[in-house]
Design a protein around this motif. Structure first.
Motif, PDB file in Angstrom:
ATOM      1  N   MET A   1       0.831  -1.204   0.000  1.00 58.82           N
ATOM      2  CA  MET A   1       0.000   0.000   0.000  1.00 58.82           C
ATOM      3  C   MET A   1       0.869   1.259   0.000  1.00 58.82           C
ATOM      4  N   LYS A   5       1.101   4.438  -2.614  1.00 58.66           N
ATOM      5  CA  LYS A   5       0.955   5.822  -2.163  1.00 58.66           C
ATOM      6  C   LYS A   5       2.157   6.662  -2.597  1.00 58.66           C
ATOM      7  N   MET A  66      -4.587   2.066  -4.889  1.00 60.42           N
ATOM      8  CA  MET A  66      -4.793   2.283  -3.449  1.00 60.42           C
ATOM      9  C   MET A  66      -6.231   1.984  -3.051  1.00 60.42           C
ATOM     10  N   TYR A  69      -6.792  -1.710  -2.963  1.00 60.64           N
ATOM     11  CA  TYR A  69      -6.109  -2.342  -1.837  1.00 60.64           C
ATOM     12  C   TYR A  69      -6.967  -2.318  -0.574  1.00 60.64           C
ATOM     13  N   ASN A  70      -7.740  -1.255  -0.412  1.00 57.69           N
ATOM     14  CA  ASN A  70      -8.577  -1.113   0.786  1.00 57.69           C
ATOM     15  C   ASN A  70      -9.934  -0.518   0.397  1.00 57.69           C
ATOM     16  N   ASN A  72     -13.051  -1.093   1.273  1.00 52.87           N
ATOM     17  CA  ASN A  72     -14.032  -0.813   2.333  1.00 52.87           C
ATOM     18  C   ASN A  72     -13.837   0.572   2.926  1.00 52.87           C
ATOM     19  N   TYR A  73     -12.576   0.981   3.071  1.00 49.40           N
ATOM     20  CA  TYR A  73     -12.313   2.311   3.609  1.00 49.40           C
ATOM     21  C   TYR A  73     -12.569   3.387   2.547  1.00 49.40           C
ATOM     22  N   TYR A  74     -11.914   3.240   1.404  1.00 46.99           N
ATOM     23  CA  TYR A  74     -11.932   4.318   0.416  1.00 46.99           C
ATOM     24  C   TYR A  74     -13.312   4.537  -0.208  1.00 46.99           C
TER      25      TYR A  74
END
Length: 139
Positions: A1, A5, A66, A69-70, A72-74
């Motif tokens: 990750m 970034k 990014m 990779y995540n 659920n958050y983004y």
């Protein structure tokens, strides 16, 4: 990750260097009166646009990486959707710059240097908004 970034930030910096400088070349081109200077500026504009365009694509690719990779958050982050709106604006701005490069190359420019001075400020505003959204995450 963190690799994504870091690469995303590097691509953004390179892309912004171009979309800050290209409209400044348009200002000089719109002010130029002799054909040799206009040809020289047109060459500079074309080379800069070709150099910077891959960084625009890499910015988007690493940004998507990014998010993937995540997700659920983004995908649930309100600030990100507003940031993406500014990014969409910057992509349109970048593509319009490409259109302007072609117009200048074909001696079809119909705008004066004052227009390009104002045009040059749009990515600055977008950059401020994006940085504040990413750092402060207000939503």
């Amino acid at each position: 990750m963190l690799w994504f970034k870091a690469l995303h930030i590097i691509a953004v910096v390179c892309w912004f260097a171009g979309i800050f400088y290209l409209p400044r070349l348009f200002v000089y081109h719109a002010m130029a009166e002799d054909a040799a200077t206009q040809r020289h500026l047109s060459t500079m504009e074309q080379k800069l646009y070709r150099f910077v365009s891959p960084f625009a694509m890499l910015t988007v690719i690493f940004g998507i990486a990014m998010m993937a990779y995540n997700p659920n958050y983004y995908l649930h982050a309100g600030w990100l959707w507003l940031k993406l709106a500014f990014v969409a604006f910057l992509i349109v701005y970048h593509l319009y710059c490409g259109k302007l490069v072609k117009r200048f190359a074909n001696n079809e420019n119909q705008r004066g240097h004052v227009f390009y001075r104002w045009f040059n400020e749009a990515p600055v505003i977008a950059l401020f908004a994006i940085v504040f959204l990413v750092v402060l995450k207000p939503f």
